[in-house]
Design a protein around this motif. Structure first.
Motif, PDB file in Angstrom:
ATOM      1  N   ARG A   1       0.822  -1.218   0.000  1.00 27.16           N
ATOM      2  CA  ARG A   1       0.000   0.000   0.000  1.00 27.16           C
ATOM      3  C   ARG A   1       0.856   1.268   0.000  1.00 27.16           C
ATOM      4  NH1 ARG A   1      -2.252  -3.508   3.667  1.00 27.16           N
ATOM      5  NH2 ARG A   1      -4.367  -4.247   3.217  1.00 27.16           N
TER       6      ARG A   1
ATOM      7  N   ASP B   1       4.233   3.837  -1.062  1.00 24.40           N
ATOM      8  CA  ASP B   1       4.862   4.318  -2.290  1.00 24.40           C
ATOM      9  C   ASP B   1       6.158   3.525  -2.493  1.00 24.40           C
ATOM     10  OD1 ASP B   1       6.308   7.495  -3.385  1.00 24.40           O
ATOM     11  OD2 ASP B   1       5.643   5.726  -4.502  1.00 24.40           O
TER      12      ASP B   1
ATOM     13  N   SER C   1      -7.473  -5.024  -4.064  1.00 22.92           N
ATOM     14  CA  SER C   1      -8.529  -4.133  -4.559  1.00 22.92           C
ATOM     15  C   SER C   1      -9.769  -4.924  -4.957  1.00 22.92           C
ATOM     16  CB  SER C   1      -8.011  -3.311  -5.747  1.00 22.92           C
ATOM     17  OG  SER C   1      -7.811  -4.120  -6.892  1.00 22.92           O
TER      18      SER C   1
ATOM     19  N   ALA D   1     -11.567   6.030  -6.601  1.00 24.01           N
ATOM     20  CA  ALA D   1     -10.515   6.945  -6.164  1.00 24.01           C
ATOM     21  C   ALA D   1     -10.012   6.576  -4.771  1.00 24.01           C
ATOM     22  CB  ALA D   1     -11.029   8.384  -6.177  1.00 24.01           C
ATOM     23  N   GLN D   2     -10.923   6.192  -3.890  1.00 21.03           N
ATOM     24  CA  GLN D   2     -10.530   5.800  -2.534  1.00 21.03           C
ATOM     25  C   GLN D   2      -9.717   4.503  -2.556  1.00 21.03           C
ATOM     26  OE1 GLN D   2     -14.608   5.914  -0.962  1.00 21.03           O
ATOM     27  NE2 GLN D   2     -13.926   7.420   0.568  1.00 21.03           N
TER      28      GLN D   2
ATOM     29  N   SER E   1      -8.039   3.294  -5.061  1.00 23.24           N
ATOM     30  CA  SER E   1      -6.760   3.581  -5.705  1.00 23.24           C
ATOM     31  C   SER E   1      -5.766   4.158  -4.709  1.00 23.24           C
ATOM     32  CB  SER E   1      -6.979   4.567  -6.859  1.00 23.24           C
ATOM     33  OG  SER E   1      -5.740   5.026  -7.369  1.00 23.24           O
ATOM     34  N   GLU E   2      -6.222   5.097  -3.902  1.00 24.23           N
ATOM     35  CA  GLU E   2      -5.339   5.724  -2.914  1.00 24.23           C
ATOM     36  C   GLU E   2      -4.939   4.743  -1.824  1.00 24.23           C
ATOM     37  OE1 GLU E   2      -6.982   9.184  -1.158  1.00 24.23           O
ATOM     38  OE2 GLU E   2      -5.211   9.627   0.070  1.00 24.23           O
ATOM     39  N   LEU E   3      -5.901   3.939  -1.343  1.00 25.26           N
ATOM     40  CA  LEU E   3      -5.611   2.979  -0.276  1.00 25.26           C
ATOM     41  C   LEU E   3      -4.637   1.901  -0.737  1.00 25.26           C
ATOM     42  CD1 LEU E   3      -9.191   2.532   1.201  1.00 25.26           C
ATOM     43  CD2 LEU E   3      -7.215   3.515   2.395  1.00 25.26           C
TER      44      LEU E   3
ATOM     45  N   GLY F   1      -2.250   2.308  -2.934  1.00 28.53           N
ATOM     46  CA  GLY F   1      -0.941   2.835  -3.276  1.00 28.53           C
ATOM     47  C   GLY F   1      -0.727   3.182  -4.731  1.00 28.53           C
TER      48      GLY F   1
ATOM     49  N   SER G   1      -0.737   5.488  -8.057  1.00 27.62           N
ATOM     50  CA  SER G   1      -0.452   6.911  -8.193  1.00 27.62           C
ATOM     51  C   SER G   1      -1.664   7.724  -8.612  1.00 27.62           C
ATOM     52  CB  SER G   1       0.680   7.121  -9.206  1.00 27.62           C
ATOM     53  OG  SER G   1       0.352   6.547 -10.456  1.00 27.62           O
ATOM     54  N   SER G   2      -2.649   7.081  -9.259  1.00 27.08           N
ATOM     55  CA  SER G   2      -3.856   7.781  -9.691  1.00 27.08           C
ATOM     56  C   SER G   2      -4.951   6.761  -9.992  1.00 27.08           C
ATOM     57  CB  SER G   2      -3.581   8.621 -10.942  1.00 27.08           C
ATOM     58  OG  SER G   2      -3.307   7.774 -12.049  1.00 27.08           O
ATOM     59  N   PRO G   3      -6.239   7.178  -9.967  1.00 27.74           N
ATOM     60  CA  PRO G   3      -7.326   6.260 -10.327  1.00 27.74           C
ATOM     61  C   PRO G   3      -7.186   5.729 -11.753  1.00 27.74           C
ATOM     62  CG  PRO G   3      -8.199   8.173  -9.174  1.00 27.74           C
ATOM     63  CD  PRO G   3      -6.755   8.473  -9.450  1.00 27.74           C
TER      64      PRO G   3
END
Length: 288
Positions: free
Chosen positions: A186, A188, A229, A241-242, A244-246, A248, A250-252
């Motif tokens: 999760r 970077d 996911s 979007a959530q 995608s962020e959870l 790790g 970089s963008s949806p």
């Protein structure tokens, strides 16, 4: 006329199963990046000139011209050179063979071959030339030269060879990177970070990880994220979007791109099929 005749009374030994994987000649320069690593094959380094050190299983050993450094498989090692006298050597990688040393707990050794330098260097340069030309029959000639070289190594030292193929063991650095990815997918994560964790050159790490697991480190990371996911798509109401962020990403859009490549459909299509009962909702993965 004077004649000397020598009869060969014994049949030659059967051709051995070990094989020359590679041979190269290197000389240290200012751009040399020395990192510790392991190999699944045995390596033999013959120091032609210069001075330096070899890092072997946590210890440093000085090396000089005509030193032969033998490193069995899965031994952590690297080479270090003195700037005032750059180290130059020829290295061979030999598969399906290990050296047996005097001590059972030893997996490497250094011998000085000054008395046999002419013979050793001649054989090594013949191997280099043959591999470089790659003419018909090159593999046979290289194998013959390798066997002659190994016979001389055994004669000049107190070593013997073990030709039975040892059971394959998982590469330690790759296993460490894989465990890190499973625990931190999760976060970077970049190839540079993984190389720093494993203390390896990033290109060498990518090659070794691919060979070990059949997949690159970054592709493994993305697949790990995709599996998690899928659980979130099937069992939660989080937006793309959530998720995608959870996970790790970089963008949806990058998340959707990776998901489609792995699953053959978009995340929304996957969620819709799961909710319509067309595919079972995935259970959460647990690491042991």
């Amino acid at each position: 006329m004077s004649t000397q005749r020598f009869d060969i009374r014994h049949a030659p030994a059967p051709r051995e199963s070990f094989r020359l994987l590679y041979i190269s000649k290197s000389k240290f320069g200012g751009d040399w990046n020395s990192t510790t690593h392991t190999h699944s094959c045995t390596e033999l380094f013959y120091c032609l000139s210069g001075e330096g050190q070899f890092y072997l299983s946590g210890q440093l050993f000085p090396v000089k011209p005509d030193d032969l450094v033998i490193v069995n498989p899965q031994v952590e090692h690297t080479e270090l050179s003195l700037n005032a006298s750059p180290l130059e050597y020829i290295v061979l990688g030999v598969d399906k063979m290990e050296f047996l040393f005097n001590r059972a707990d030893t997996s490497y050794a250094i011998f000085n071959c000054r008395e046999n330098r002419e013979r050793m260097v001649t054989l090594l340069h013949m191997l280099l030339a043959e591999a470089d030309r790659s003419l018909d029959g090159c593999e046979t000639v290289c194998q013959d030269l390798l066997e002659v070289l190994l016979i001389w190594v055994v004669r000049c030292t107190t070593l013997s060879l073990q030709l039975e193929e040892a059971p394959r063991t998982e590469n330690r650095e790759c296993a460490e990177v894989k465990r890190y990815l499973d625990a931190n997918f999760r976060e970077d994560v970049s190839l540079d970070l993984l190389a720093e964790i494993a203390h390896l050159n990033k290109y060498y790490l990518a090659h070794t990880f691919q060979r070990e697991y059949g997949i690159s480190p970054i592709t493994y990371l993305n697949r790990r994220r995709i599996e998690e996911s899928k659980h979130m798509l099937g069992n939660t109401s989080y937006s793309l979007a959530q998720i995608s962020e959870l996970m790790g990403f970089s963008s949806p859009s990058y998340f959707s791109q990776c998901f489609r490549k792995a699953e053959g459909m978009t995340p929304n299509e996957y969620r819709r099929q799961t909710r319509q009962g067309k595919r079972p909702a995935p259970t959460k993965r647990h690491e042991v």
